[in-house]
Scaffold this active site. Sequence first.
Site, PDB file in Angstrom:
ATOM      1  N   ASP A  82       0.851  -1.189   0.000  1.00 37.48           N
ATOM      2  CA  ASP A  82       0.000   0.000   0.000  1.00 37.48           C
ATOM      3  C   ASP A  82       0.897   1.253   0.000  1.00 37.48           C
ATOM      4  O   ASP A  82       1.840   1.343   0.798  1.00 37.48           O
ATOM      5  CB  ASP A  82      -0.865  -0.054   1.272  1.00 37.48           C
ATOM      6  CG  ASP A  82      -1.932   1.012   1.317  1.00 37.48           C
ATOM      7  OD1 ASP A  82      -2.432   1.409   0.249  1.00 37.48           O
ATOM      8  OD2 ASP A  82      -2.283   1.438   2.443  1.00 37.48           O
ATOM      9  N   HIS A  83       0.609   2.191  -0.869  1.00 38.10           N
ATOM     10  CA  HIS A  83       1.347   3.467  -0.936  1.00 38.10           C
ATOM     11  C   HIS A  83       2.866   3.284  -0.975  1.00 38.10           C
ATOM     12  O   HIS A  83       3.603   3.929  -0.198  1.00 38.10           O
ATOM     13  CB  HIS A  83       0.995   4.381   0.253  1.00 38.10           C
ATOM     14  CG  HIS A  83      -0.410   4.875   0.215  1.00 38.10           C
ATOM     15  ND1 HIS A  83      -0.838   5.844  -0.661  1.00 38.10           N
ATOM     16  CD2 HIS A  83      -1.502   4.511   0.936  1.00 38.10           C
ATOM     17  CE1 HIS A  83      -2.135   6.066  -0.474  1.00 38.10           C
ATOM     18  NE2 HIS A  83      -2.561   5.263   0.474  1.00 38.10           N
ATOM     19  N   GLU A 134      -1.515   6.310  -8.335  1.00 39.72           N
ATOM     20  CA  GLU A 134      -2.399   7.316  -7.707  1.00 39.72           C
ATOM     21  C   GLU A 134      -2.296   8.674  -8.400  1.00 39.72           C
ATOM     22  O   GLU A 134      -1.205   9.145  -8.703  1.00 39.72           O
ATOM     23  CB  GLU A 134      -2.046   7.466  -6.218  1.00 39.72           C
ATOM     24  CG  GLU A 134      -2.909   8.530  -5.522  1.00 39.72           C
ATOM     25  CD  GLU A 134      -2.791   8.522  -3.999  1.00 39.72           C
ATOM     26  OE1 GLU A 134      -2.671   7.428  -3.417  1.00 39.72           O
ATOM     27  OE2 GLU A 134      -2.828   9.616  -3.411  1.00 39.72           O
ATOM     28  N   GLY A 182      -8.081   8.105   7.516  1.00 42.35           N
ATOM     29  CA  GLY A 182      -8.317   8.442   8.930  1.00 42.35           C
ATOM     30  C   GLY A 182      -9.790   8.674   9.226  1.00 42.35           C
ATOM     31  O   GLY A 182     -10.662   8.254   8.467  1.00 42.35           O
ATOM     32  N   GLY A 211     -11.366   4.191   3.268  1.00 39.15           N
ATOM     33  CA  GLY A 211     -12.683   3.559   3.422  1.00 39.15           C
ATOM     34  C   GLY A 211     -13.327   3.777   4.785  1.00 39.15           C
ATOM     35  O   GLY A 211     -14.558   3.787   4.892  1.00 39.15           O
ATOM     36  N   THR A 212     -12.520   3.993   5.828  1.00 43.34           N
ATOM     37  CA  THR A 212     -13.061   4.200   7.177  1.00 43.34           C
ATOM     38  C   THR A 212     -14.019   5.388   7.191  1.00 43.34           C
ATOM     39  O   THR A 212     -13.625   6.498   6.839  1.00 43.34           O
ATOM     40  CB  THR A 212     -11.905   4.476   8.173  1.00 43.34           C
ATOM     41  OG1 THR A 212     -11.088   3.321   8.240  1.00 43.34           O
ATOM     42  CG2 THR A 212     -12.440   4.816   9.571  1.00 43.34           C
ATOM     43  N   ASN A 231     -10.071   0.359   0.372  1.00 47.24           N
ATOM     44  CA  ASN A 231      -9.060   0.195   1.434  1.00 47.24           C
ATOM     45  C   ASN A 231      -9.620   0.589   2.798  1.00 47.24           C
ATOM     46  O   ASN A 231     -10.199   1.669   2.942  1.00 47.24           O
ATOM     47  CB  ASN A 231      -7.861   1.109   1.148  1.00 47.24           C
ATOM     48  CG  ASN A 231      -7.079   0.692  -0.074  1.00 47.24           C
ATOM     49  OD1 ASN A 231      -7.457  -0.214  -0.792  1.00 47.24           O
ATOM     50  ND2 ASN A 231      -5.966   1.366  -0.306  1.00 47.24           N
ATOM     51  N   THR A 234      -7.876   2.424   9.364  1.00 47.20           N
ATOM     52  CA  THR A 234      -8.119   3.035  10.685  1.00 47.20           C
ATOM     53  C   THR A 234      -9.220   2.318  11.462  1.00 47.20           C
ATOM     54  O   THR A 234      -9.092   2.086  12.670  1.00 47.20           O
ATOM     55  CB  THR A 234      -8.492   4.523  10.513  1.00 47.20           C
ATOM     56  OG1 THR A 234      -7.500   5.144   9.699  1.00 47.20           O
ATOM     57  CG2 THR A 234      -8.556   5.232  11.850  1.00 47.20           C
TER      58      THR A 234
END
Length: 289
Positions: A82-83, A134, A182, A211-212, A231, A234
Amino acid sequence: MSIVTNKLLLDNAKAGRYAVAAFNTNNLEYTQAILSAASQLRAPVIVSAAKSEVDYMGGHVFVAMVRAIAEDLPIPVAIHLDHGPDYEEAVRCLNYGFTSIMYDGSAHSLDTNISITKEVVRAARACGVPVEGEVGVIGQAADGPEGKKNDMTGIADPLECERFVKETGIDFLAAAIGNAHGIYKKKPELRFDVLEEIEKRTRVPLVLHGGTGIPEEDIRRAITMGVSKINFSTVMRKGCIETLTDTLVKNPGDWDLMKQLSPAKEKMIEIARQHIIMCMSDNKARLFE
Ligand code: 13P
Protein backbone atom coordinates in the site's frame (compact mmCIF):
# COMPACT_ATOMS: atom_id res chain seq x y z
CA MET A 1 -7.67 -21.70 -2.66
CA SER A 2 -4.47 -19.75 -2.67
CA ILE A 3 -2.51 -16.59 -3.17
CA VAL A 4 -3.43 -14.91 -6.45
CA THR A 5 -2.57 -11.66 -8.21
CA ASN A 6 -4.74 -8.67 -7.55
CA LYS A 7 -5.43 -8.41 -11.27
CA LEU A 8 -7.39 -11.64 -11.15
CA LEU A 9 -9.34 -10.34 -8.15
CA LEU A 10 -10.09 -6.85 -9.46
CA ASP A 11 -10.94 -7.74 -13.07
CA ASN A 12 -13.46 -10.19 -11.67
CA ALA A 13 -14.82 -7.63 -9.20
CA LYS A 14 -15.23 -4.96 -11.87
CA ALA A 15 -17.09 -7.37 -14.14
CA GLY A 16 -19.26 -8.57 -11.25
CA ARG A 17 -19.98 -5.08 -9.82
CA TYR A 18 -18.63 -5.69 -6.35
CA ALA A 19 -15.43 -4.53 -4.64
CA VAL A 20 -12.69 -6.49 -2.94
CA ALA A 21 -11.93 -5.18 0.55
CA ALA A 22 -8.25 -4.45 1.18
CA PHE A 23 -7.28 -4.39 4.85
CA ASN A 24 -3.93 -3.18 6.10
CA THR A 25 -2.35 -5.40 8.72
CA ASN A 26 0.24 -5.01 11.49
CA ASN A 27 0.69 -8.43 13.07
CA LEU A 28 -0.46 -12.03 13.41
CA GLU A 29 -3.77 -11.44 15.21
CA TYR A 30 -4.74 -8.70 12.75
CA THR A 31 -3.94 -10.92 9.76
CA GLN A 32 -5.78 -13.90 11.28
CA ALA A 33 -8.82 -11.67 11.83
CA ILE A 34 -8.86 -10.42 8.21
CA LEU A 35 -8.50 -13.89 6.76
CA SER A 36 -10.91 -15.47 9.20
CA ALA A 37 -13.64 -12.91 8.37
CA ALA A 38 -13.08 -13.35 4.63
CA SER A 39 -13.09 -17.11 4.95
CA GLN A 40 -16.31 -17.14 7.01
CA LEU A 41 -17.97 -15.05 4.29
CA ARG A 42 -16.32 -16.88 1.36
CA ALA A 43 -14.98 -13.53 0.12
CA PRO A 44 -11.87 -12.79 -1.93
CA VAL A 45 -9.70 -10.43 0.08
CA ILE A 46 -6.54 -8.32 -0.12
CA VAL A 47 -4.09 -8.18 2.79
CA SER A 48 -2.12 -4.93 2.55
CA ALA A 49 0.89 -3.42 4.21
CA ALA A 50 2.28 0.09 3.80
CA LYS A 51 6.06 0.56 4.04
CA SER A 52 6.00 1.22 7.80
CA GLU A 53 3.96 -1.97 8.27
CA VAL A 54 6.27 -3.99 6.02
CA ASP A 55 9.23 -2.70 8.04
CA TYR A 56 7.51 -3.49 11.34
CA MET A 57 6.64 -7.10 10.42
CA GLY A 58 9.53 -7.81 8.07
CA GLY A 59 8.61 -8.33 4.40
CA HIS A 60 9.49 -12.03 4.25
CA VAL A 61 7.69 -12.71 7.54
CA PHE A 62 4.59 -10.86 6.36
CA VAL A 63 4.36 -12.77 3.08
CA ALA A 64 5.09 -16.13 4.75
CA MET A 65 2.46 -15.41 7.42
CA VAL A 66 -0.27 -14.56 4.89
CA ARG A 67 0.63 -17.56 2.75
CA ALA A 68 0.62 -19.95 5.71
CA ILE A 69 -2.77 -18.78 6.98
CA ALA A 70 -4.36 -18.56 3.52
CA GLU A 71 -3.16 -21.98 2.41
CA ASP A 72 -6.06 -23.92 3.90
CA LEU A 73 -8.79 -21.35 3.33
CA PRO A 74 -11.46 -21.59 0.60
CA ILE A 75 -10.81 -18.06 -0.70
CA PRO A 76 -8.41 -16.28 -3.08
CA VAL A 77 -6.07 -13.81 -1.35
CA ALA A 78 -3.74 -11.11 -2.75
CA ILE A 79 -0.75 -9.64 -0.90
CA HIS A 80 -0.47 -5.91 -1.56
CA LEU A 81 2.02 -3.09 -0.98
CA ASP A 82 0.00 0.00 0.00
CA HIS A 83 1.35 3.47 -0.94
CA GLY A 84 4.78 2.28 -2.02
CA PRO A 85 6.94 5.40 -1.68
CA ASP A 86 9.56 4.68 -4.37
CA TYR A 87 10.86 2.30 -7.02
CA GLU A 88 13.22 0.60 -4.55
CA GLU A 89 10.45 -0.34 -2.11
CA ALA A 90 8.36 -1.70 -5.00
CA VAL A 91 11.22 -3.93 -6.13
CA ARG A 92 11.92 -5.08 -2.55
CA CYS A 93 8.28 -6.14 -2.19
CA LEU A 94 8.32 -7.93 -5.55
CA ASN A 95 11.29 -9.83 -4.19
CA TYR A 96 9.40 -10.68 -0.97
CA GLY A 97 6.63 -12.21 -3.11
CA PHE A 98 3.87 -9.59 -2.99
CA THR A 99 1.22 -10.19 -5.65
CA SER A 100 0.19 -6.56 -6.01
CA ILE A 101 2.16 -3.32 -5.82
CA MET A 102 1.03 0.25 -5.34
CA TYR A 103 3.42 3.01 -6.23
CA ASP A 104 2.17 6.36 -4.93
CA GLY A 105 3.83 9.18 -6.80
CA SER A 106 1.00 11.63 -6.18
CA ALA A 107 3.22 14.03 -4.26
CA HIS A 108 5.29 14.54 -7.43
CA SER A 109 4.38 16.48 -10.56
CA LEU A 110 2.27 14.44 -12.99
CA ASP A 111 5.28 14.02 -15.32
CA THR A 112 7.50 12.66 -12.53
CA ASN A 113 4.67 10.48 -11.23
CA ILE A 114 4.24 9.04 -14.72
CA SER A 115 7.93 8.39 -15.26
CA ILE A 116 8.51 6.59 -11.91
CA THR A 117 5.22 4.66 -12.16
CA LYS A 118 6.32 3.45 -15.61
CA GLU A 119 9.53 2.05 -14.13
CA VAL A 120 7.58 0.29 -11.39
CA VAL A 121 5.16 -1.17 -13.96
CA ARG A 122 8.09 -2.47 -16.02
CA ALA A 123 9.67 -4.23 -13.03
CA ALA A 124 6.35 -5.60 -11.78
CA ARG A 125 5.34 -6.86 -15.24
CA ALA A 126 8.55 -8.89 -15.37
CA CYS A 127 7.29 -10.67 -12.24
CA GLY A 128 3.69 -11.00 -13.44
CA VAL A 129 2.47 -8.60 -10.75
CA PRO A 130 -0.07 -5.80 -11.32
CA VAL A 131 0.40 -2.17 -10.26
CA GLU A 132 -1.87 0.45 -8.68
CA GLY A 133 -1.05 4.12 -9.26
CA GLU A 134 -2.40 7.32 -7.71
CA VAL A 135 -3.51 10.63 -9.16
CA GLY A 136 -4.72 13.61 -7.10
CA VAL A 137 -4.08 13.98 -3.38
CA ILE A 138 -5.68 11.55 -0.93
CA GLY A 139 -4.73 13.35 2.27
CA GLN A 140 -5.48 12.79 5.94
CA ALA A 141 -9.07 13.35 7.00
CA ALA A 142 -7.85 15.69 9.74
CA ASP A 143 -6.67 18.05 6.99
CA GLY A 144 -10.18 18.15 5.56
CA PRO A 145 -11.91 15.50 3.48
CA GLU A 146 -10.86 17.09 0.22
CA GLY A 147 -7.21 16.29 0.75
CA LYS A 148 -4.45 18.68 1.69
CA LYS A 149 -6.60 21.79 1.70
CA ASN A 150 -10.30 22.40 1.94
CA ASP A 151 -10.49 23.42 -1.69
CA MET A 152 -10.50 21.32 -4.83
CA THR A 153 -6.74 20.88 -5.14
CA GLY A 154 -6.87 17.27 -3.93
CA ILE A 155 -9.47 16.10 -6.43
CA ALA A 156 -8.04 14.17 -9.37
CA ASP A 157 -8.40 15.66 -12.83
CA PRO A 158 -10.06 13.07 -15.15
CA LEU A 159 -7.91 14.22 -18.10
CA GLU A 160 -4.75 13.69 -16.04
CA CYS A 161 -6.06 10.26 -15.00
CA GLU A 162 -6.61 9.36 -18.65
CA ARG A 163 -3.07 10.40 -19.58
CA PHE A 164 -1.62 8.67 -16.51
CA VAL A 165 -3.28 5.32 -17.27
CA LYS A 166 -2.42 5.48 -20.97
CA GLU A 167 1.24 6.38 -20.48
CA THR A 168 2.05 4.19 -17.48
CA GLY A 169 0.07 1.05 -18.34
CA ILE A 170 -1.02 0.65 -14.69
CA ASP A 171 -3.64 -1.96 -13.87
CA PHE A 172 -5.67 -0.06 -11.24
CA LEU A 173 -6.11 3.59 -10.42
CA ALA A 174 -6.54 5.25 -7.04
CA ALA A 175 -7.95 8.69 -7.80
CA ALA A 176 -8.76 11.30 -5.18
CA ILE A 177 -12.48 12.13 -5.29
CA GLY A 178 -12.92 13.78 -1.88
CA ASN A 179 -11.87 10.74 0.16
CA ALA A 180 -9.14 10.86 2.82
CA HIS A 181 -7.36 8.55 5.25
CA GLY A 182 -8.32 8.44 8.93
CA ILE A 183 -11.43 9.60 10.77
CA TYR A 184 -13.54 12.07 8.80
CA LYS A 185 -14.46 15.17 10.82
CA LYS A 186 -17.69 15.44 8.84
CA LYS A 187 -19.45 13.27 6.30
CA PRO A 188 -17.16 13.00 3.26
CA GLU A 189 -18.57 14.51 0.11
CA LEU A 190 -17.46 12.18 -2.62
CA ARG A 191 -17.37 13.65 -6.12
CA PHE A 192 -19.35 11.04 -8.01
CA ASP A 193 -19.38 13.29 -11.09
CA VAL A 194 -15.56 13.13 -11.14
CA LEU A 195 -15.61 9.38 -10.51
CA GLU A 196 -17.93 8.87 -13.46
CA GLU A 197 -15.69 10.89 -15.76
CA ILE A 198 -12.55 9.07 -14.59
CA GLU A 199 -14.18 5.68 -15.16
CA LYS A 200 -15.25 6.70 -18.66
CA ARG A 201 -11.75 7.88 -19.55
CA THR A 202 -9.69 5.08 -18.01
CA ARG A 203 -11.77 1.89 -17.93
CA VAL A 204 -9.39 0.28 -15.41
CA PRO A 205 -10.65 -1.00 -12.03
CA LEU A 206 -10.71 1.97 -9.64
CA VAL A 207 -9.56 1.99 -6.02
CA LEU A 208 -11.18 3.94 -3.20
CA HIS A 209 -8.79 4.79 -0.37
CA GLY A 210 -9.86 6.07 3.04
CA GLY A 211 -12.68 3.56 3.42
CA THR A 212 -13.06 4.20 7.18
CA GLY A 213 -16.21 6.23 7.75
CA ILE A 214 -17.50 6.38 4.18
CA PRO A 215 -21.24 5.74 4.49
CA GLU A 216 -22.51 2.43 3.16
CA GLU A 217 -24.72 4.05 0.51
CA ASP A 218 -21.70 5.92 -0.89
CA ILE A 219 -19.60 2.76 -0.90
CA ARG A 220 -22.34 0.93 -2.80
CA ARG A 221 -22.78 3.80 -5.26
CA ALA A 222 -19.03 3.97 -5.92
CA ILE A 223 -18.99 0.24 -6.62
CA THR A 224 -21.76 0.54 -9.21
CA MET A 225 -19.60 3.22 -10.86
CA GLY A 226 -16.46 1.09 -11.28
CA VAL A 227 -14.73 1.06 -7.87
CA SER A 228 -13.39 -2.49 -7.48
CA LYS A 229 -11.10 -2.23 -4.43
CA ILE A 230 -11.77 -0.37 -1.19
CA ASN A 231 -9.06 0.19 1.43
CA PHE A 232 -9.78 0.00 5.15
CA SER A 233 -7.22 0.60 7.87
CA THR A 234 -8.12 3.04 10.69
CA VAL A 235 -11.43 1.36 11.49
CA MET A 236 -9.68 -1.95 12.24
CA ARG A 237 -6.89 -0.39 14.32
CA LYS A 238 -9.40 1.72 16.26
CA GLY A 239 -11.58 -1.31 17.04
CA CYS A 240 -8.55 -3.34 18.06
CA ILE A 241 -7.02 -0.70 20.33
CA GLU A 242 -10.32 0.27 21.97
CA THR A 243 -11.18 -3.36 22.72
CA LEU A 244 -7.68 -4.17 23.91
CA THR A 245 -7.66 -1.13 26.21
CA ASP A 246 -11.02 -2.14 27.62
CA THR A 247 -9.88 -5.73 28.22
CA LEU A 248 -6.67 -4.65 29.92
CA VAL A 249 -8.53 -2.25 32.20
CA LYS A 250 -11.01 -5.00 33.15
CA ASN A 251 -8.31 -7.62 33.80
CA PRO A 252 -5.39 -5.92 35.53
CA GLY A 253 -2.61 -8.25 36.60
CA ASP A 254 -3.69 -11.01 34.20
CA TRP A 255 -0.52 -11.94 32.33
CA ASP A 256 -2.22 -14.40 29.95
CA LEU A 257 -1.41 -12.52 26.76
CA MET A 258 -3.58 -14.75 24.58
CA LYS A 259 -6.58 -14.09 26.83
CA GLN A 260 -5.95 -10.35 26.80
CA LEU A 261 -5.58 -10.22 22.98
CA SER A 262 -8.48 -12.51 22.04
CA PRO A 263 -11.38 -10.02 22.40
CA ALA A 264 -9.50 -7.54 20.19
CA LYS A 265 -9.05 -10.22 17.55
CA GLU A 266 -12.77 -11.07 17.73
CA LYS A 267 -13.61 -7.38 17.35
CA MET A 268 -11.44 -7.13 14.24
CA ILE A 269 -13.18 -10.18 12.75
CA GLU A 270 -16.54 -8.48 13.34
CA ILE A 271 -15.36 -5.19 11.75
CA ALA A 272 -13.80 -6.95 8.76
CA ARG A 273 -17.02 -8.92 8.23
CA GLN A 274 -19.10 -5.72 8.22
CA HIS A 275 -16.85 -4.09 5.63
CA ILE A 276 -16.67 -7.15 3.39
CA ILE A 277 -20.47 -7.22 3.33
CA MET A 278 -20.49 -3.48 2.56
CA CYS A 279 -18.25 -4.21 -0.44
CA MET A 280 -20.67 -6.94 -1.57
CA SER A 281 -17.81 -9.41 -1.96
CA ASP A 282 -19.31 -12.05 0.35
CA ASN A 283 -19.87 -15.36 -1.41
CA LYS A 284 -17.79 -14.23 -4.41
CA ALA A 285 -14.93 -16.69 -3.80
CA ARG A 286 -16.98 -19.26 -5.74
CA LEU A 287 -16.31 -17.21 -8.91
CA PHE A 288 -12.65 -18.27 -8.66
CA GLU A 289 -13.19 -22.01 -8.27
P1 13P B 1 -8.50 4.47 6.28
O1 13P B 1 -7.46 4.36 7.32
O2 13P B 1 -9.17 5.79 6.28
O3 13P B 1 -9.48 3.35 6.34
O4 13P B 1 -7.78 4.38 4.87
C1 13P B 1 -7.07 3.23 4.52
C2 13P B 1 -6.35 3.38 3.24
O5 13P B 1 -6.81 4.03 2.33
C3 13P B 1 -5.06 2.69 3.10
O6 13P B 1 -4.45 2.98 1.88
